[in-house]
Each structure stands twice: as structure tokens, then as C-alpha cells.
Design a protein around this motif. Structure first.
Motif, PDB file in Angstrom:
ATOM      1  N   HIS A  64       0.813  -1.209   0.000  1.00  0.00           N
ATOM      2  CA  HIS A  64       0.000   0.000   0.000  1.00  0.00           C
ATOM      3  C   HIS A  64       0.850   1.265   0.000  1.00  0.00           C
ATOM      4  CE1 HIS A  64      -3.749  -2.205   0.340  1.00  0.00           C
ATOM      5  NE2 HIS A  64      -3.168  -2.973   1.243  1.00  0.00           N
ATOM      6  N   ALA A  65       2.007   1.230   0.636  1.00  0.00           N
ATOM      7  CA  ALA A  65       2.896   2.395   0.641  1.00  0.00           C
ATOM      8  C   ALA A  65       3.393   2.684  -0.775  1.00  0.00           C
ATOM      9  CB  ALA A  65       4.064   2.170   1.587  1.00  0.00           C
ATOM     10  N   ARG A  66       3.755   1.631  -1.506  1.00  0.00           N
ATOM     11  CA  ARG A  66       4.237   1.799  -2.890  1.00  0.00           C
ATOM     12  C   ARG A  66       3.115   2.300  -3.784  1.00  0.00           C
ATOM     13  NH1 ARG A  66       7.682   3.549  -6.262  1.00  0.00           N
ATOM     14  NH2 ARG A  66       7.991   2.299  -8.115  1.00  0.00           N
ATOM     15  N   VAL A  67       1.912   1.799  -3.600  1.00  0.00           N
ATOM     16  CA  VAL A  67       0.760   2.258  -4.375  1.00  0.00           C
ATOM     17  C   VAL A  67       0.535   3.740  -4.127  1.00  0.00           C
ATOM     18  CG1 VAL A  67      -1.742   2.051  -4.676  1.00  0.00           C
ATOM     19  CG2 VAL A  67      -0.342  -0.010  -4.495  1.00  0.00           C
ATOM     20  N   ALA A  68       0.647   4.173  -2.874  1.00  0.00           N
ATOM     21  CA  ALA A  68       0.480   5.587  -2.541  1.00  0.00           C
ATOM     22  C   ALA A  68       1.562   6.435  -3.202  1.00  0.00           C
ATOM     23  CB  ALA A  68       0.505   5.770  -1.027  1.00  0.00           C
ATOM     24  N   GLU A  69       2.809   5.940  -3.232  1.00  0.00           N
ATOM     25  CA  GLU A  69       3.900   6.666  -3.897  1.00  0.00           C
ATOM     26  C   GLU A  69       3.616   6.833  -5.386  1.00  0.00           C
ATOM     27  OE1 GLU A  69       7.693   4.801  -3.302  1.00  0.00           O
ATOM     28  OE2 GLU A  69       7.420   4.687  -1.130  1.00  0.00           O
ATOM     29  N   ILE A  70       3.164   5.759  -6.014  1.00  0.00           N
ATOM     30  CA  ILE A  70       2.885   5.806  -7.454  1.00  0.00           C
ATOM     31  C   ILE A  70       1.739   6.757  -7.732  1.00  0.00           C
ATOM     32  CG2 ILE A  70       2.058   4.443  -9.421  1.00  0.00           C
ATOM     33  CD1 ILE A  70       3.683   2.084  -8.214  1.00  0.00           C
ATOM     34  N   ARG A  71       0.696   6.718  -6.927  1.00  0.00           N
ATOM     35  CA  ARG A  71      -0.431   7.636  -7.116  1.00  0.00           C
ATOM     36  C   ARG A  71       0.011   9.083  -6.976  1.00  0.00           C
ATOM     37  NH1 ARG A  71      -5.334   4.529  -3.952  1.00  0.00           N
ATOM     38  NH2 ARG A  71      -5.799   3.100  -5.642  1.00  0.00           N
ATOM     39  N   ALA A  72       0.844   9.361  -5.984  1.00  0.00           N
ATOM     40  CA  ALA A  72       1.328  10.729  -5.772  1.00  0.00           C
ATOM     41  C   ALA A  72       2.186  11.182  -6.949  1.00  0.00           C
ATOM     42  CB  ALA A  72       2.119  10.803  -4.466  1.00  0.00           C
ATOM     43  N   ALA A  73       3.045  10.299  -7.451  1.00  0.00           N
ATOM     44  CA  ALA A  73       3.890  10.641  -8.600  1.00  0.00           C
ATOM     45  C   ALA A  73       3.047  10.899  -9.841  1.00  0.00           C
ATOM     46  CB  ALA A  73       4.900   9.526  -8.861  1.00  0.00           C
ATOM     47  N   ALA A  75      -0.094  11.962  -9.855  1.00  0.00           N
ATOM     48  CA  ALA A  75      -0.819  13.213  -9.631  1.00  0.00           C
ATOM     49  C   ALA A  75       0.089  14.422  -9.831  1.00  0.00           C
ATOM     50  CB  ALA A  75      -1.425  13.223  -8.227  1.00  0.00           C
ATOM     51  N   ALA A  76       1.363  14.291  -9.469  1.00  0.00           N
ATOM     52  CA  ALA A  76       2.314  15.400  -9.592  1.00  0.00           C
ATOM     53  C   ALA A  76       2.908  15.496 -10.995  1.00  0.00           C
ATOM     54  CB  ALA A  76       3.427  15.237  -8.564  1.00  0.00           C
ATOM     55  N   GLY A  77       2.594  14.533 -11.853  1.00  0.00           N
ATOM     56  CA  GLY A  77       3.135  14.541 -13.215  1.00  0.00           C
ATOM     57  C   GLY A  77       4.582  14.094 -13.273  1.00  0.00           C
ATOM     58  N   GLU A  78       5.056  13.430 -12.245  1.00  0.00           N
ATOM     59  CA  GLU A  78       6.449  12.992 -12.172  1.00  0.00           C
ATOM     60  C   GLU A  78       6.670  11.596 -12.742  1.00  0.00           C
ATOM     61  OE1 GLU A  78       7.168  13.266  -8.013  1.00  0.00           O
ATOM     62  OE2 GLU A  78       7.176  15.463  -8.011  1.00  0.00           O
ATOM     63  N   LEU A  79       5.616  10.900 -13.041  1.00  0.00           N
ATOM     64  CA  LEU A  79       5.722   9.541 -13.559  1.00  0.00           C
ATOM     65  C   LEU A  79       5.172   9.526 -14.974  1.00  0.00           C
ATOM     66  CD1 LEU A  79       6.461   6.582 -12.907  1.00  0.00           C
ATOM     67  CD2 LEU A  79       4.121   6.267 -12.168  1.00  0.00           C
ATOM     68  N   PRO A  80       6.054   9.410 -15.959  1.00  0.00           N
ATOM     69  CA  PRO A  80       5.557   9.437 -17.342  1.00  0.00           C
ATOM     70  C   PRO A  80       4.826   8.143 -17.690  1.00  0.00           C
ATOM     71  CG  PRO A  80       7.904   8.984 -17.321  1.00  0.00           C
ATOM     72  CD  PRO A  80       7.492   9.250 -15.892  1.00  0.00           C
ATOM     73  N   LEU A  81       3.727   8.288 -18.392  1.00  0.00           N
ATOM     74  CA  LEU A  81       2.985   7.128 -18.868  1.00  0.00           C
ATOM     75  C   LEU A  81       3.384   6.872 -20.321  1.00  0.00           C
ATOM     76  CD1 LEU A  81      -0.584   7.736 -17.441  1.00  0.00           C
ATOM     77  CD2 LEU A  81       1.143   6.158 -16.636  1.00  0.00           C
ATOM     78  N   GLU A  82       3.704   5.640 -20.621  1.00  0.00           N
ATOM     79  CA  GLU A  82       4.080   5.259 -21.970  1.00  0.00           C
ATOM     80  C   GLU A  82       3.053   4.245 -22.473  1.00  0.00           C
ATOM     81  OE1 GLU A  82       8.263   4.297 -22.329  1.00  0.00           O
ATOM     82  OE2 GLU A  82       8.689   5.568 -20.591  1.00  0.00           O
ATOM     83  N   PRO A  83       2.005   4.729 -23.164  1.00  0.00           N
ATOM     84  CA  PRO A  83       0.918   3.849 -23.588  1.00  0.00           C
ATOM     85  C   PRO A  83       1.380   2.654 -24.417  1.00  0.00           C
ATOM     86  CG  PRO A  83       0.365   6.146 -24.012  1.00  0.00           C
ATOM     87  CD  PRO A  83       1.793   6.110 -23.564  1.00  0.00           C
ATOM     88  N   GLU A  84       2.403   2.844 -25.246  1.00  0.00           N
ATOM     89  CA  GLU A  84       2.879   1.728 -26.075  1.00  0.00           C
ATOM     90  C   GLU A  84       3.418   0.596 -25.214  1.00  0.00           C
ATOM     91  OE1 GLU A  84       4.042   4.933 -26.534  1.00  0.00           O
ATOM     92  OE2 GLU A  84       2.695   5.423 -28.186  1.00  0.00           O
TER      93      GLU A  84
END
Length: 98
Positions: A64-73, A75-84
Motif C-alpha cells: 500500500h505504501a508503494r501504491v500511494a507513492e505511485i499515485r502521488a507521482a 498526480a504530480a506529473g512525475e511519472l511518465p505514462l508510456e501507452p505503447e
């Protein structure tokens, strides 16, 4: 049973145009629901034993801690999404189970 094709066809009436549909939808979105509120509802929900077990499962399958980190990243736009890459991983996962 046969179809009588000698009778004239008539156009379908009563189908609203897209403009009328948008206006109707906008009106419905701005109108409060007329049904009973949550406080007035008398519906009872009973969860199965398995559902209750899943809700209280603390086996550690989910970090759950890791899930919260990923959600925060995200939301902040710090985690790029690569649809491909996501699509490729989903396809690979799908073929592993078939």
C-alpha cells in the motif's frame, strides 16, 4: 409468415436530433435526482464471507505504501505514462494465460 412489401414505408419520427439530445442531457445533469437519498434508502447489503475476508486480508500481497507513492507521482506529473509499453505488456500478459 411473409412480409408485406407493398405497403409504403414511413419515416421514423420522434428521434431527437443531436442538438436536442445535448440539451436534454445538460438539463438532466443539472436536475437533482428525484429518487430517495442515501439516508432514505431501505436497501440492505450483505457481504459474502469471501468478500469480508478479502476486505480484511492483511497478507501483504499489495504494498500500500508503494501504491500511494505511485499515485502521488502520477498526480504530480512525475511519472511518465508510456501507452505503447503498457499495451505491449498487456498483450504479452494476455498471451501468457492462453
Amino acid at each position: 409468415m411473409s412480409i408485406d412489401s407493398t405497403q409504403p414505408t414511413t419515416p421514423v419520427s420522434g428521434i431527437p436530433s443531436s442538438t436536442e439530445m445535448r440539451a436534454r442531457t445538460a438539463t438532466q445533469e443539472n436536475t437533482p435526482a428525484s429518487g430517495p437519498s442515501a439516508d432514505e434508502s431501505k436497501t440492505a447489503v450483505t457481504l459474502s464471507a469471501l468478500t469480508r475476508q478479502i476486505q480484511t486480508d492483511d497478507s501483504g500481497d499489495v504494498n500500500h505504501a508503494r501504491v500511494a507513492e505511485i499515485r502521488a507521482a502520477l498526480a504530480a506529473g512525475e511519472l511518465p505514462l508510456e501507452p505503447e509499453k503498457i499495451a505491449q505488456a498487456l498483450v504479452q500478459d494476455m498471451f501468457q494465460f492462453h
